[in-house]
Scaffold this motif. Structure first.
Motif, mmCIF file in Angstrom:
data_model
loop_
_atom_site.group_PDB
_atom_site.id
_atom_site.type_symbol
_atom_site.label_atom_id
_atom_site.label_comp_id
_atom_site.label_asym_id
_atom_site.label_seq_id
_atom_site.Cartn_x
_atom_site.Cartn_y
_atom_site.Cartn_z
ATOM 1 N N GLU A 1 15.878 -4.312 2.103
ATOM 2 C CA GLU A 1 15.487 -3.596 3.318
ATOM 3 C C GLU A 1 14.605 -4.405 4.264
ATOM 4 O O GLU A 1 14.481 -4.073 5.445
ATOM 5 C CB GLU A 1 14.750 -2.308 2.944
ATOM 6 N N HIS A 2 13.974 -5.472 3.742
ATOM 7 C CA HIS A 2 13.036 -6.241 4.570
ATOM 8 C C HIS A 2 13.343 -7.739 4.549
ATOM 9 O O HIS A 2 12.476 -8.546 4.904
ATOM 10 C CB HIS A 2 11.597 -5.992 4.112
ATOM 11 N N GLY A 3 14.553 -8.081 4.137
ATOM 12 C CA GLY A 3 14.972 -9.474 4.174
ATOM 13 C C GLY A 3 14.147 -10.400 3.303
ATOM 14 O O GLY A 3 14.082 -11.608 3.573
ATOM 15 N N GLY A 4 13.504 -9.861 2.287
ATOM 16 C CA GLY A 4 12.703 -10.683 1.393
ATOM 17 C C GLY A 4 11.293 -10.948 1.875
ATOM 18 O O GLY A 4 10.517 -11.610 1.182
ATOM 19 N N ALA A 5 10.944 -10.449 3.071
ATOM 20 C CA ALA A 5 9.582 -10.627 3.603
ATOM 21 C C ALA A 5 8.736 -9.424 3.206
ATOM 22 O O ALA A 5 9.013 -8.297 3.652
ATOM 23 C CB ALA A 5 9.623 -10.770 5.115
ATOM 24 N N PHE A 6 7.732 -9.644 2.385
ATOM 25 C CA PHE A 6 6.921 -8.527 1.898
ATOM 26 C C PHE A 6 6.110 -7.941 3.051
ATOM 27 O O PHE A 6 5.376 -8.660 3.731
ATOM 28 C CB PHE A 6 5.985 -8.991 0.780
ATOM 29 N N PRO A 7 6.217 -6.630 3.303
ATOM 30 C CA PRO A 7 5.500 -6.023 4.434
ATOM 31 C C PRO A 7 3.987 -6.123 4.278
ATOM 32 O O PRO A 7 3.461 -6.168 3.154
ATOM 33 C CB PRO A 7 5.956 -4.554 4.402
ATOM 34 N N THR A 8 3.274 -6.116 5.397
ATOM 35 C CA THR A 8 1.810 -6.074 5.385
ATOM 36 C C THR A 8 1.274 -4.914 6.214
ATOM 37 O O THR A 8 0.062 -4.787 6.384
ATOM 38 C CB THR A 8 1.212 -7.394 5.914
ATOM 39 N N ASP A 9 2.174 -4.079 6.721
ATOM 40 C CA ASP A 9 1.788 -2.879 7.460
ATOM 41 C C ASP A 9 1.653 -1.729 6.460
ATOM 42 O O ASP A 9 2.623 -1.405 5.768
ATOM 43 C CB ASP A 9 2.858 -2.554 8.504
ATOM 44 N N PRO A 10 0.469 -1.103 6.369
ATOM 45 C CA PRO A 10 0.305 -0.038 5.371
ATOM 46 C C PRO A 10 1.270 1.121 5.548
ATOM 47 O O PRO A 10 1.670 1.755 4.565
ATOM 48 C CB PRO A 10 -1.156 0.401 5.543
ATOM 49 N N GLU A 11 1.667 1.418 6.770
ATOM 50 C CA GLU A 11 2.599 2.516 6.993
ATOM 51 C C GLU A 11 3.999 2.183 6.476
ATOM 52 O O GLU A 11 4.753 3.082 6.110
ATOM 53 C CB GLU A 11 2.649 2.867 8.483
ATOM 54 N N VAL A 12 4.321 0.912 6.438
ATOM 55 C CA VAL A 12 5.600 0.481 5.866
ATOM 56 C C VAL A 12 5.485 0.378 4.348
ATOM 57 O O VAL A 12 6.381 0.783 3.603
ATOM 58 C CB VAL A 12 6.041 -0.870 6.464
ATOM 59 N N LEU A 13 4.372 -0.137 3.894
ATOM 60 C CA LEU A 13 4.172 -0.318 2.455
ATOM 61 C C LEU A 13 4.277 0.995 1.683
ATOM 62 O O LEU A 13 4.826 1.031 0.580
ATOM 63 C CB LEU A 13 2.808 -0.964 2.198
ATOM 64 N N VAL A 14 3.760 2.092 2.238
ATOM 65 C CA VAL A 14 3.789 3.363 1.508
ATOM 66 C C VAL A 14 5.196 3.927 1.373
ATOM 67 O O VAL A 14 5.409 4.871 0.603
ATOM 68 C CB VAL A 14 2.878 4.428 2.158
ATOM 69 N N THR A 15 6.156 3.364 2.083
ATOM 70 C CA THR A 15 7.537 3.836 1.944
ATOM 71 C C THR A 15 8.240 3.167 0.770
ATOM 72 O O THR A 15 9.350 3.562 0.419
ATOM 73 C CB THR A 15 8.341 3.564 3.225
ATOM 74 N N LEU A 16 7.611 2.166 0.165
ATOM 75 C CA LEU A 16 8.223 1.429 -0.934
ATOM 76 C C LEU A 16 7.893 2.087 -2.270
ATOM 77 O O LEU A 16 6.846 2.726 -2.418
ATOM 78 C CB LEU A 16 7.733 -0.023 -0.926
ATOM 79 N N PRO A 17 8.761 1.941 -3.277
ATOM 80 C CA PRO A 17 8.535 2.584 -4.570
ATOM 81 C C PRO A 17 7.223 2.161 -5.217
ATOM 82 O O PRO A 17 6.897 0.966 -5.265
ATOM 83 C CB PRO A 17 9.735 2.105 -5.411
ATOM 84 N N GLY A 18 6.460 3.146 -5.680
ATOM 85 C CA GLY A 18 5.265 2.871 -6.464
ATOM 86 C C GLY A 18 4.036 2.483 -5.679
ATOM 87 O O GLY A 18 3.007 2.147 -6.277
ATOM 88 N N ILE A 19 4.094 2.505 -4.349
ATOM 89 C CA ILE A 19 2.943 2.116 -3.537
ATOM 90 C C ILE A 19 2.366 3.357 -2.855
ATOM 91 O O ILE A 19 3.019 3.969 -2.009
ATOM 92 C CB ILE A 19 3.308 1.057 -2.483
#
Length: 389
Positions: free
Chosen positions: A116-134
């Motif tokens: 979903e993010h092309g292998g680039a780990f997000p650093t936006d907290p609003e994006v991070l909370v959409t990922l499993p386990g975060i």
């Protein structure tokens, strides 16, 4: 001088100004001198390693995480490597850390970052909370440490600091109490500006360090040493003698006890393992086949006979014998495990799926190849040494 903080009941309305004007500045200054700076996941802006450490540190002490973290990043140094790893490899690296849903979500999250993010780990907290386990606090920590994002954290250590400093009564797990703490967490963040990025790293780490090393559960080091609490002068709990009662503990219920019988089905140096379902305890780990406990109180002779009968599912059993028992304590219950060894002869089949869990044989000399629950690993290691449990 900052004004004295008054005890805050849960229903206190939001203050017009932060309850302590230099709260963040004190934490930042203290952390830069007295905080932790040489943990293996520090001094990096790599969101992958920061995220991995934050997940491992959930409900686990730093001392227990260090070795696991180092081994994990040595084997899987990038999010791409983690996403490409097998579930067995991930669970084997995690085995012993507990709370295994974290490991399954870790694997799912890595795959989502790749897809979903092309292998680039997000650093936006609003994006991070959409990922499993975060969750919200973990997302904020990853964002702060990797990109200096101004976002509040609220883990267990921070809740303890806030409960004492602001004088907040009520168990932090109660929704109204937690909501009030989140409100305060947002009010006392470091100021926006050119120093924000570095300040957020020191502030976020400082809150964690204060809760873990100074504002501890039992004997908080409020005064007396150079590294003592920078917030003590205005701490409501210290002022009013409430450090022993804040934060308000969760009401304790009696811990229920459960029991199970595990089968050590052996063929010379090999043992039969069964893959546990993803849901429930030890999800996704390889464990020993179990059988229901029908005899109360436990009768060893009857259990051995039942074990022989059950073992026919796996081949031709020769004999069965009790090898011992142990107790494993979970958060919500205590599990008594009784182990029965069943020696087998003849050909035995394994299965990948179908009726019942997947099964596999593994040598007692190759236990590092699979993830097993801690008590099962202990039992297997004892067997590998040729001893009784």
């Amino acid at each position: 001088m900052p004004r004295k903080s008054a005890a805050l009941p849960v229903d206190t309305p939001a203050a017009v100004a932060p309850p302590c004007a230099d709260f963040a500045a004190r934490v930042v200054a203290w952390q830069r001198v007295h905080g932790r700076h040489d943990l293996p996941w520090q001094n990096t802006r790599d969101p992958y390693r920061i995220w991995l450490s934050e997940i491992m540190l959930q409900q686990t002490q730093v001392s227990a995480v260090i070795e696991y973290f180092q081994r994990f990043v040595s084997r899987l140094p990038t999010v791409a490597a983690l996403a490409a790893a097998s579930a067995d490899e991930v669970m084997a690296l995690w085995a012993g850390l507990g709370y295994y849903s974290r490991a399954r979500n870790l694997h799912r999250c890595a795959k989502a970052v790749m897809s979903e993010h092309g292998g680039a780990f997000p650093t936006d907290p609003e994006v991070l909370v959409t990922l499993p386990g975060i969750g919200r606090s973990t997302a904020a920590a990853v964002a702060a440490f990797s990109a200096g994002v101004r976002s509040p954290i609220l883990d267990g250590n921070v809740k303890r600091v806030f409960a004492r400093f602001f004088g907040i009564h009520g168990h932090p797990g109660v929704k109204a109490v937690e909501t009030r703490m989140w409100q305060l967490a947002g009010e006392v963040l470091p100021a926006e500006g050119p120093a924000q990025s570095e300040d957020m790293v020191s502030y976020t780490q400082g809150l964690m360090d204060l809760g873990a090393t100074v504002c501890s559960r039992g004997k908080p080091a409020c005064l007396g040493a150079a590294q003592s609490c920078p917030l003590s002068a205005d701490c409501v709990a210290r002022r009013d003698g409430l450090t022993a009662v804040l934060p308000t503990p969760k009401p304790r219920a009696a811990i229920p006890e459960r029991s199970t019988v595990m089968l050590l089905v052996r063929r010379r140096r090999e043992v039969l393992l069964a893959l546990r379902p993803d849901s429930g305890i030890w999800g996704g780990l390889w464990s020993l086949p179990e059988m229901p406990v029908d005899t109360v109180p436990f009768d060893a002779e009857q259990a051995e006979d039942a074990a022989l009968e059950r073992a026919r599912e796996f081949g031709t059993p020769d004999r069965a014998a009790m090898v011992g028992e142990l107790t494993h304590v979970f958060t919500h219950f205590r599990l008594l495990i009784r182990a029965i060894r069943v020696d087998m002869s003849g050909a035995l089949a394994v299965r990948d799926s179908g009726d019942g869990p997947a099964l596999r044989w593994i040598s007692l000399d190759d236990l590092d190849e699979v993830g097993t629950p801690a008590p099962v690993r202990k039992l297997l290691e004892t067997q590998a040494r040729g001893g009784l449990f």
